[in-house]
Design a protein around this motif. Structure first.
Motif, PDB file in Angstrom:
ATOM      1  N   GLU A 151       0.992  -1.203   0.174  1.00  0.00           N
ATOM      2  CA  GLU A 151      -0.005  -0.114   0.194  1.00  0.00           C
ATOM      3  C   GLU A 151       0.731   1.249   0.169  1.00  0.00           C
ATOM      4  N   ALA A 152       0.549   2.320  -0.767  1.00  0.00           N
ATOM      5  CA  ALA A 152       1.395   3.580  -0.611  1.00  0.00           C
ATOM      6  C   ALA A 152       0.879   4.176   0.520  1.00  0.00           C
ATOM      7  N   TYR A 153      -0.218   4.311   1.052  1.00  0.00           N
ATOM      8  CA  TYR A 153      -0.549   5.016   2.338  1.00  0.00           C
ATOM      9  C   TYR A 153       0.237   4.669   3.317  1.00  0.00           C
ATOM     10  N   ALA A 154       1.209   5.603   3.942  1.00  0.00           N
ATOM     11  CA  ALA A 154       2.136   5.275   5.120  1.00  0.00           C
ATOM     12  C   ALA A 154       3.147   4.398   4.680  1.00  0.00           C
ATOM     13  N   GLY A 155       3.244   3.620   3.543  1.00  0.00           N
ATOM     14  CA  GLY A 155       4.172   2.477   3.280  1.00  0.00           C
ATOM     15  C   GLY A 155       5.497   3.110   3.395  1.00  0.00           C
ATOM     16  N   ASP A 156       5.795   4.464   3.213  1.00  0.00           N
ATOM     17  CA  ASP A 156       6.982   4.903   3.308  1.00  0.00           C
ATOM     18  C   ASP A 156       7.681   4.882   4.571  1.00  0.00           C
ATOM     19  N   HIS A 157       6.604   4.964   5.754  1.00  0.00           N
ATOM     20  CA  HIS A 157       7.188   4.978   7.123  1.00  0.00           C
ATOM     21  C   HIS A 157       7.764   3.409   7.321  1.00  0.00           C
ATOM     22  N   LEU A 158       7.031   2.419   6.954  1.00  0.00           N
ATOM     23  CA  LEU A 158       7.538   1.066   7.013  1.00  0.00           C
ATOM     24  C   LEU A 158       8.819   0.690   6.277  1.00  0.00           C
ATOM     25  N   THR A 159       8.937   1.606   5.227  1.00  0.00           N
ATOM     26  CA  THR A 159      10.178   1.357   4.329  1.00  0.00           C
ATOM     27  C   THR A 159      11.405   1.709   5.049  1.00  0.00           C
ATOM     28  N   LEU A 160      11.132   2.816   5.663  1.00  0.00           N
ATOM     29  CA  LEU A 160      12.228   3.283   6.424  1.00  0.00           C
ATOM     30  C   LEU A 160      12.444   2.554   7.867  1.00  0.00           C
TER      31      LEU A 160
END
Length: 293
Positions: free
Chosen positions: A181-190
């Motif tokens: 999912e794009a929504y908040a996925g950047d946080h899990l990527t970091l």
């Protein structure tokens, strides 16, 4: 020093794409290629891409035959990268001219780091800016205490820093499979980077995130109905929880450290996903009241 791939996922980016590309072509470090993945744009984006590709042989333009979605377009770029370093650059963002030079120097000087993060500022309008976010050293003798401070102090646009390609490809393969999912996925990527204490900050260069656009509007990702918001959060919360747990457990922390980090799951999810059972309950009440009156 290593070569860098700059991946630009774009959809209808005409209003700001020129500034984005000019910022990159003006870099003091010049050993890079730019790969633009045009997600079936319907505005002037293809013309702008062709114009810049004709001017600079380092620019490659790939047009998706149909819109494949935001996250798959980001993934498409990182999966095909074959240089030592990689970075994404959104079509509406820009940076100092020494951005690549400074960040690649940070990674060269810190071989255990997999992500170099600049100073970051968010530009909310032509004249409105947030305060700068600096990814500094957290002075905390206890690792978990320092990690928890890091969890709630970083700027999400750290995602747009400079990555070691093999590392981010591995993270994307694992994390984006668990949480597609794009929504908040950047946080899990970091998250895996912070768990491994594998990020390095550099305050000698600046990244500017823009959340407005003359054409796209104020940066909000479209208005969602209450029903859609409730359904989305109910769907995403268990996925977010599970991905968080998996990344923590994969690190092999001592039992007490793992327990303390796992105990942050709910707070981390509420903070980054902006979701909790209580918030979902309030949205449902709001929906019921709205229907009644």
């Amino acid at each position: 020093m290593a070569r860098v791939t700059v991946g630009i996922p774009v959809y209808n980016g005409a209003p700001m794409l020129r500034e984005c590309l000019d910022s990159l072509l003006a870099q003091t470090y010049q050993d890079f290629i730019i790969v633009i993945a045009d997600n079936a744009s319907t505005d002037e984006t293809p013309d702008i891409c062709a114009e810049y590709a004709a001017k600079d042989s380092r620019i490659e333009v790939i047009r998706q035959e149909e819109n494949i979605g935001s996250l798959p377009n980001f993934e498409f770029l990182v999966r095909r990268a074959n240089t030592e370093m990689f970075m994404w650059r959104a079509d509406d963002d820009y940076s100092d001219e020494n951005f690549i030079e400074e960040l690649i120097g940070s990674l060269d000087d810190n071989p255990d780091a997999i992500l170099a993060i600049p100073r970051i500022i968010t530009r909310r309008s032509i004249i409105e800016y947030t305060e700068e976010s600096v990814f500094g050293i957290i002075e905390e003798s206890d690792f978990v205490d320092g990690l928890i401070k890091r969890f709630y102090s970083y700027h999400v646009s750290a995602f747009y820093g400079l990555w070691r390609t093999a590392a981010i490809q591995d993270i994307v393969k694992r994390v984006w499979t668990a949480y597609p999912e794009a929504y908040a996925g950047d946080h899990l990527t970091l998250l895996p980077v912070f768990l491994k204490d594998a990020a390095i900050g550099n305050d000698r260069t600046l990244f500017v995130q823009r959340t407005y656009s003359p054409v796209k509007g104020n940066g909000l990702r479209g208005e969602r109905t209450l029903s859609n918001r409730i359904a989305m959060l109910e769907h995403l919360m268990p996925l977010f929880y599970a991905c968080y747990d998996a990344e923590v457990k994969a690190c092999g922390f001592p039992t007490d450290q793992e327990r303390r980090i796992l105990a942050q799951r709910k707070r981390f999810t509420y903070h980054k996903l902006r979701a909790s059972p209580w918030r979902i309950f309030r949205l449902k009440i709001k929906k019921m009241v709205g229907k009644k009156f």
